[in-house]
Design an enzyme around this catalytic site. Structure first.
Site, PDB file in Angstrom:
ATOM      1  CE  LYS A 201      34.607  40.230  34.181  1.00 15.63           C
ATOM      2  NZ  LYS A 201      35.298  39.157  33.438  1.00 15.63           N
ATOM      3  CD  GLU A 277      43.718  43.750  47.456  1.00 11.14           C
ATOM      4  OE1 GLU A 277      44.884  44.164  47.274  1.00 11.14           O
ATOM      5  OE2 GLU A 277      43.192  43.687  48.578  1.00 11.14           O
ATOM      6  CB  CYS A 311      49.556  42.077  41.748  1.00 10.73           C
ATOM      7  SG  CYS A 311      48.611  41.100  42.893  1.00 10.73           S
ATOM      8  CD  GLU A 409      52.315  44.560  38.234  1.00  6.97           C
ATOM      9  OE1 GLU A 409      51.367  45.202  37.736  1.00  6.97           O
ATOM     10  OE2 GLU A 409      52.186  43.797  39.189  1.00  6.97           O
TER      11      GLU A 409
HETATM   12  P1  ADP Z   1      44.773  42.128  33.108  1.00  5.71           P
HETATM   13  O1  ADP Z   1      45.330  43.219  32.248  1.00  5.71           O
HETATM   14  O2  ADP Z   1      45.715  41.632  34.111  1.00  5.71           O
HETATM   15  O3  ADP Z   1      44.044  41.076  32.332  1.00  5.71           O
HETATM   16  P2  ADP Z   1      42.340  43.440  33.716  1.00  5.71           P
HETATM   17  O4  ADP Z   1      42.206  44.534  34.679  1.00  5.71           O
HETATM   18  O5  ADP Z   1      42.153  43.747  32.269  1.00  5.71           O
HETATM   19  O6  ADP Z   1      43.725  42.784  34.037  1.00  5.71           O
HETATM   20  O7  ADP Z   1      41.347  42.253  34.046  1.00  5.71           O
HETATM   21  C1  ADP Z   1      40.979  41.865  35.356  1.00  5.71           C
HETATM   22  C2  ADP Z   1      39.506  41.568  35.368  1.00  5.71           C
HETATM   23  O8  ADP Z   1      38.805  42.774  35.043  1.00  5.71           O
HETATM   24  C3  ADP Z   1      39.043  40.539  34.341  1.00  5.71           C
HETATM   25  O9  ADP Z   1      37.981  39.792  34.901  1.00  5.71           O
HETATM   26  C4  ADP Z   1      38.539  41.398  33.209  1.00  5.71           C
HETATM   27  O10 ADP Z   1      37.562  40.756  32.407  1.00  5.71           O
HETATM   28  C5  ADP Z   1      37.918  42.535  33.971  1.00  5.71           C
HETATM   29  N1  ADP Z   1      37.794  43.801  33.218  1.00  5.71           N
HETATM   30  C6  ADP Z   1      38.525  44.257  32.185  1.00  5.71           C
HETATM   31  N2  ADP Z   1      38.096  45.478  31.799  1.00  5.71           N
HETATM   32  C7  ADP Z   1      37.057  45.799  32.618  1.00  5.71           C
HETATM   33  C8  ADP Z   1      36.186  46.945  32.733  1.00  5.71           C
HETATM   34  N3  ADP Z   1      36.310  48.001  31.952  1.00  5.71           N
HETATM   35  N4  ADP Z   1      35.243  46.904  33.714  1.00  5.71           N
HETATM   36  C9  ADP Z   1      35.124  45.848  34.528  1.00  5.71           C
HETATM   37  N5  ADP Z   1      35.908  44.759  34.468  1.00  5.71           N
HETATM   38  C10 ADP Z   1      36.867  44.734  33.525  1.00  5.71           C
END
Ligand code: ADP
Length: 508
Positions: A201, A277, A311, A409
């Site tokens: 995903k 990570e 990161c 960060e």
């Molecule tokens: P950033 O803030 O750097 O965008 P995220 O952690 O929000 O980082 O996003 C990293 C990945 O996690 C993306 O693929 C995002 O769609 C997914 N993501 C965001 N929220 C969730 C959640 N609650 N459960 C699973 N995946 C998520």
């Protein structure tokens, strides 16, 4: 030219447009890849992908729901359990990974173009990411043949003891937008080498690079259901499903610490394996004995790659009082030469931030610091004249613990500087965070090098180097920066179970 731009230029030269395999559009997909088929969402919904440099829409992809995610899990489970994937030999899996690797390399210009358009990163960096990201398909193609077990000397007579490493099963891989290709290959190639099947995903900001990889995996000839890719804006629903489904055997996530904690918590209900990570808050320490020129170059690569959106980016710069003036002078001069602009311009070094959230965050962090006692020595302004998401490379000094630039960060092109007097003070401040991904320092004092390398509470240390990640070495963090390692032979461990076998009552 600094090292990594120079490195990427070699590839730009080698892969000029005459070498392109096909037209731009053929790798841009508007469907998802599940069970070997290209499918749309059952609801018919899609979402647009925009170029952060221009705001233009560059494609649209299915907005999948858990219905399709459940289908992908079934397909991945079938592909794992039948003779299709996990029962192939390491050599056979290796050969498919190698084909994927070759196809990615052959299509690098097209992938780089897609990546720059959807992520905003300079085209030279997109090529660098393809080199880096594809090194994992090569590395794990090689590792697939070396997933060795153990023969253990038994403590008593008439027994033989063995350890096997067996693939864990279906792996759900959730990836971010900052490295649209490498964060996928670093996970998927390890999982596939180990004999797992995968559901990927990607981030909703950068789904097109992921789908291009899916297209090339189809051409490589992986069995149906081995690699599945789903795009969605309903990430939280997918996260819940992956955590709760008994048919997902492990989750590998790269992204924010906040989301990582949710997945860690939710996967505890059925004691699911998980590797994380997460965010860093990397210290970058310049000691009095440092080579100023090298420390400045290291600062640039560590801080400004992908506009500071990595990161492992240096987040807090600690500079010792004896070298402070000369380092800062050289740094300001060097940062002043960085070229900001759209990523498709070949001379661009600083592209836009990925989206409005990121832009607002960077701006608010700098505004927060300057409203307190911080001093902006360079930059500190949005560049709306170029586009809505451009922010100047910035240097801020007089940073302290009350500012977001110190505690959080920034994930943007901002160097935050703190002056220090003693090594002990620098190490205490560097470790004064719940995060521990990467840490960097510049020193020419050998005893200090070993002392500080051991004292830093991080998973990765760069000494006199600002860019350290490579397929051969383990990538990962301590504290709240994560669990598990990617790359190196340790990367395979996330996708195997260790099984002990005791063979008894032998007649010797
Ligand atoms: P950033 O803030 O750097 O965008 P995220 O952690 O929000 O980082 O996003 C990293 C990945 O996690 C993306 O693929 C995002 O769609 C997914 N993501 C965001 N929220 C969730 C959640 N609650 N459960 C699973 N995946 C998520």
């Amino acid at each position: 030219m600094i090292k990594f731009y120079h490195f990427h230029k070699i590839h730009l030269k080698k892969f000029t447009s005459t070498n392109w395999k096909r037209s731009i559009s053929s790798l841009i997909q508007s469907k998802n890849f599940v069970g070997g088929n290209w499918i749309t969402s059952g609801t018919g919904e899609t979402f647009d992908v925009t170029n952060p440099a221009t705001g233009n829409i560059i494609g649209s992809v299915p907005d999948m729901t858990v219905t399709e995610a459940e289908k992908a899990i079934r397909e991945a489970k079938t592909a794992f359990a039948s003779a299709r994937w996990s029962k192939l030999t390491g050599k056979e899996r290796s050969s498919l990974l190698k084909k994927w690797h070759t196809l990615i390399e052959e299509n690098r210009n097209e992938i780089a173009d897609i990546m720059t358009q959807e992520s905003g990163k300079p085209i030279s960096e997109s090529h660098g990411e393809i080199t880096y990201g594809n090194s994992f398909t090569e590395w794990f193609a090689e590792e697939a043949r070396r997933i060795y077990g153990e023969v253990i000397p038994p403590p008593g007579p008439n027994r033989e003891l063995f350890v096997l490493k067996q693939p864990i099963g279906v792996a759900a891989l959730i990836t971010p937008w900052n490295f649209p290709l490498a964060m996928i290959t670093r996970k998927a190639a390890a999982a596939l080498a180990a004999g797992c099947t995968v559901i990927i995903k990607p981030s909703e900001d950068t789904p097109l690079t992921a789908l291009a990889l899916a297209k090339l995996s189809e051409e490589a000839g992986f069995p149906n259901g081995t690699i599945n890719i789903l795009t969605t804006t309903k990430a939280a629903n997918f996260g819940k499903l992956f955590c709760s489904s008994p048919d997902v055997d492990t989750i590998s996530f790269t992204g924010s610490t906040e989301v990582g904690k949710i997945l860690y918590r939710d996967s505890s209900a059925n004691v699911k394996r998980i590797s994380l990570e997460l965010g860093g808050n990397a210290p970058f320490i310049v000691f009095n004995s440092a080579d100023v020129e090298k420390a400045v170059e290291g600062s640039i690569v560590s801080k400004f790659r992908n506009c500071g959106q990595t990161c492992v980016s240096a987040n807090r710069f600690f500079v010792q009082d004896g070298i402070y003036d000369s380092f800062m002078k050289a740094l300001i001069e060097r940062v002043g030469k960085l070229k900001i602009g759209p990523g498709l311009n070949t001379d661009t070094q600083i592209g836009p931030l990925i989206n409005k959230n990121q832009f607002d965050k960077v701006k608010s962090f700098v505004d927060d610091a300057s409203s307190k006692s911080a001093k902006i020595l360079h930059g500190g302004r949005a560049r709306k004249d170029i586009g809505n998401l451009f922010y100047e490379p910035t240097i801020v000094t007089n940073i302290n613990q009350n500012m977001k630039l110190y505690t959080d960060e920034v994930f943007g092109p901002v160097i935050s500087v703190i002056k220090f007097k003693t090594e002990e003070e620098a190490v205490i401040k560097a470790n004064d965070t719940r995060r521990g991904l990467a840490g960097y320092f510049y020193s020419q004092d050998l005893s200090q090098i070993f002392r500080v390398a051991k004292a830093l509470q991080v998973g990765m240390v760069g000494i006199n180097e600002g860019l350290i990640s490579t397929a051969e070495a383990p990538f990962g963090g301590v504290k709240e920066s994560g669990i598990g390692r990617e790359g190196s032979h340790h990367g395979i461990d996330e996708y195997v179970e260790v099984k002990y076998i005791c063979l008894g009552n032998l007649k010797y």
